[in-house]
Write a protein that holds these residues in place. Structure first.
Motif, mmCIF file in Angstrom:
data_model
loop_
_atom_site.group_PDB
_atom_site.id
_atom_site.type_symbol
_atom_site.label_atom_id
_atom_site.label_comp_id
_atom_site.label_asym_id
_atom_site.label_seq_id
_atom_site.Cartn_x
_atom_site.Cartn_y
_atom_site.Cartn_z
ATOM 1 N N SER A 49 13.387 -2.480 27.582
ATOM 2 C CA SER A 49 12.753 -4.096 26.618
ATOM 3 C C SER A 49 13.658 -5.005 25.796
ATOM 4 N N ALA A 50 14.791 -4.178 25.574
ATOM 5 C CA ALA A 50 15.892 -4.745 24.673
ATOM 6 C C ALA A 50 16.218 -5.789 24.999
ATOM 7 N N ALA A 51 18.002 -5.486 25.089
ATOM 8 C CA ALA A 51 18.414 -6.562 26.101
ATOM 9 C C ALA A 51 18.374 -6.639 27.322
ATOM 10 N N THR A 52 18.905 -7.967 27.989
ATOM 11 C CA THR A 52 18.080 -7.660 29.518
ATOM 12 C C THR A 52 19.482 -7.623 30.308
ATOM 13 N N LEU A 53 20.849 -7.361 29.443
ATOM 14 C CA LEU A 53 21.937 -7.544 30.024
ATOM 15 C C LEU A 53 22.467 -5.784 29.753
ATOM 16 N N VAL A 54 21.800 -4.908 30.241
ATOM 17 C CA VAL A 54 22.586 -3.548 29.989
ATOM 18 C C VAL A 54 23.689 -2.620 30.279
ATOM 19 N N LYS A 55 24.382 -1.855 28.986
ATOM 20 C CA LYS A 55 25.609 -2.063 29.903
ATOM 21 C C LYS A 55 25.849 0.144 29.709
ATOM 22 N N GLY A 56 26.393 0.354 31.140
ATOM 23 C CA GLY A 56 25.817 1.720 31.412
ATOM 24 C C GLY A 56 27.154 2.447 30.979
ATOM 25 N N ILE A 57 27.776 3.707 31.542
ATOM 26 C CA ILE A 57 28.706 4.866 31.538
ATOM 27 C C ILE A 57 29.812 4.070 33.114
ATOM 28 N N ASN A 58 30.421 4.631 33.171
ATOM 29 C CA ASN A 58 31.644 4.420 33.140
ATOM 30 C C ASN A 58 31.901 2.815 34.347
ATOM 31 N N GLY A 59 31.415 2.027 33.584
ATOM 32 C CA GLY A 59 32.418 0.371 33.198
ATOM 33 C C GLY A 59 31.184 -0.190 33.979
ATOM 34 N N PHE A 60 29.723 0.164 34.699
ATOM 35 C CA PHE A 60 28.197 -0.561 34.594
ATOM 36 C C PHE A 60 27.495 -1.070 34.078
ATOM 37 N N GLU A 61 26.628 -1.952 35.165
ATOM 38 C CA GLU A 61 26.115 -2.705 33.747
ATOM 39 C C GLU A 61 25.210 -2.914 34.458
ATOM 40 N N ALA A 62 24.006 -3.691 34.143
ATOM 41 C CA ALA A 62 22.746 -4.382 35.098
ATOM 42 C C ALA A 62 22.032 -5.335 34.072
ATOM 43 N N GLU A 63 21.561 -5.810 34.913
ATOM 44 C CA GLU A 63 20.885 -7.258 34.700
ATOM 45 C C GLU A 63 19.496 -7.251 34.734
ATOM 46 N N PHE A 64 18.310 -7.329 34.138
ATOM 47 C CA PHE A 64 16.532 -7.681 34.381
ATOM 48 C C PHE A 64 17.111 -8.948 34.076
ATOM 49 N N LYS A 65 15.995 -9.069 35.615
ATOM 50 C CA LYS A 65 16.018 -10.990 35.589
ATOM 51 C C LYS A 65 14.191 -10.767 35.609
ATOM 52 N N LYS A 66 13.431 -11.304 35.087
ATOM 53 C CA LYS A 66 11.852 -11.064 35.593
ATOM 54 C C LYS A 66 11.537 -12.534 36.737
ATOM 55 N N SER A 67 12.263 -13.460 36.084
ATOM 56 C CA SER A 67 11.987 -14.163 37.241
ATOM 57 C C SER A 67 11.840 -14.050 38.761
ATOM 58 N N GLU A 68 12.835 -13.153 39.088
ATOM 59 C CA GLU A 68 13.244 -12.505 40.137
ATOM 60 C C GLU A 68 12.925 -11.117 40.367
ATOM 61 N N THR A 69 12.377 -10.706 39.298
ATOM 62 C CA THR A 69 11.903 -9.069 39.639
ATOM 63 C C THR A 69 13.099 -7.590 40.134
ATOM 64 N N SER A 70 14.115 -8.445 39.699
ATOM 65 C CA SER A 70 15.615 -7.841 39.795
ATOM 66 C C SER A 70 15.888 -7.154 38.498
#
Lengths: 112, 114
Positions: free
Chosen positions: B52-73
């Motif tokens: 619940s901090a930033a909606t775009l989350v950066k991870g290891i090995n160049g991966f990232e994920a985006e939290f989209k509440k409106s799309e529950t994705s």
């Protein structure tokens, strides 16, 4: 630091036999979890220890499964007697709040 | 009740191409979401987490994920696939505030072709 270790890596037993799986968590981690993945299914939560106490065992399938955590260190998961549907990969994980858990490599159990 | 759904049990991607792994969640409260990866003969390794901090989350090995509440994705992406990315990827939602009790998706096996 050493990770979560599990023993054995593979176990093949006959239906009706007993098997004991062992997990050594990361040193200092109070939380220890057991999960299971049956072939083709999701990884499912089994139970949660905080130190030596069972915090949540809502995922344990039935009373053929017994988990213990001696002195808040390593844990064992015993299946007695084993049934065919118990086959799968058993994962152990540990954590120190408020961090996500670190997982071990799993024990692949095959019941024939 | 909380749950996650991963679309696609197997994904094949060319080396250098975009990796996109889809995860949709169902939660009655703001979720804590995670992506784990399992390389052959290894345990699950945390790639990244949303808390619940930033909606775009950066991870290891160049991966990232985006939290989209409106799309529950909470889809996982990597701009350019590498052969070493071949593994099984799991999306998970925490069932408690302590993050250790997780509900996993079914997993997506990623194959990277030359």
């Amino acid at each position: 630091e050493a990770g979560v270790t599990q023993f054995p890596s593979h176990s093949v037993i006959e239906k009706g036999q007993t098997v004991t799986l062992r997990c050594d968590p990361i040193s200092g981690h109070d939380n220890l979890y057991w999960y299971r993945r049956v072939m083709g299914k999701e990884i499912k939560f089994l139970l949660h220890f905080v130190k030596e106490s069972k915090q949540d065992e809502s995922g344990m399938p039935n009373n053929r499964f017994l988990a213990e955590r001696t002195g808040g260190t390593y844990s064992t998961l015993k299946v007695q007697p084993a049934e065919l549907e118990d086959s799968g990969v058993y994962f152990c994980a540990s954590s120190q709040d408020p961090r996500p858990p670190f997982f071990g490599p799993g024990t692949r159990l095959t019941v024939l | 009740a909380q749950s996650v759904t991963q679309l696609g049990s197997h994904v094949s991607v060319s080396e250098g191409a975009l990796v996109l792994l889809r995860c949709n969640y169902s939660s009655s409260v703001p979720p804590y979401l995670f992506w784990y990866v399992q390389y052959p003969n290894q345990g699950l390794q945390l790639l990244l987490k949303y808390t619940s901090a930033a909606t775009l989350v950066k991870g290891i090995n160049g991966f990232e994920a985006e939290f989209k509440k409106s799309e529950t994705s909470f889809h996982l992406t990597k701009p350019s696939a590498h052969m070493s990315d071949a593994a099984e990827y799991f999306c998970a939602v925490s069932l408690t505030d302590s993050w250790g009790k997780l509900q996993f998706g079914a997993g997506t096996q990623v194959v990277v072709t030359p």
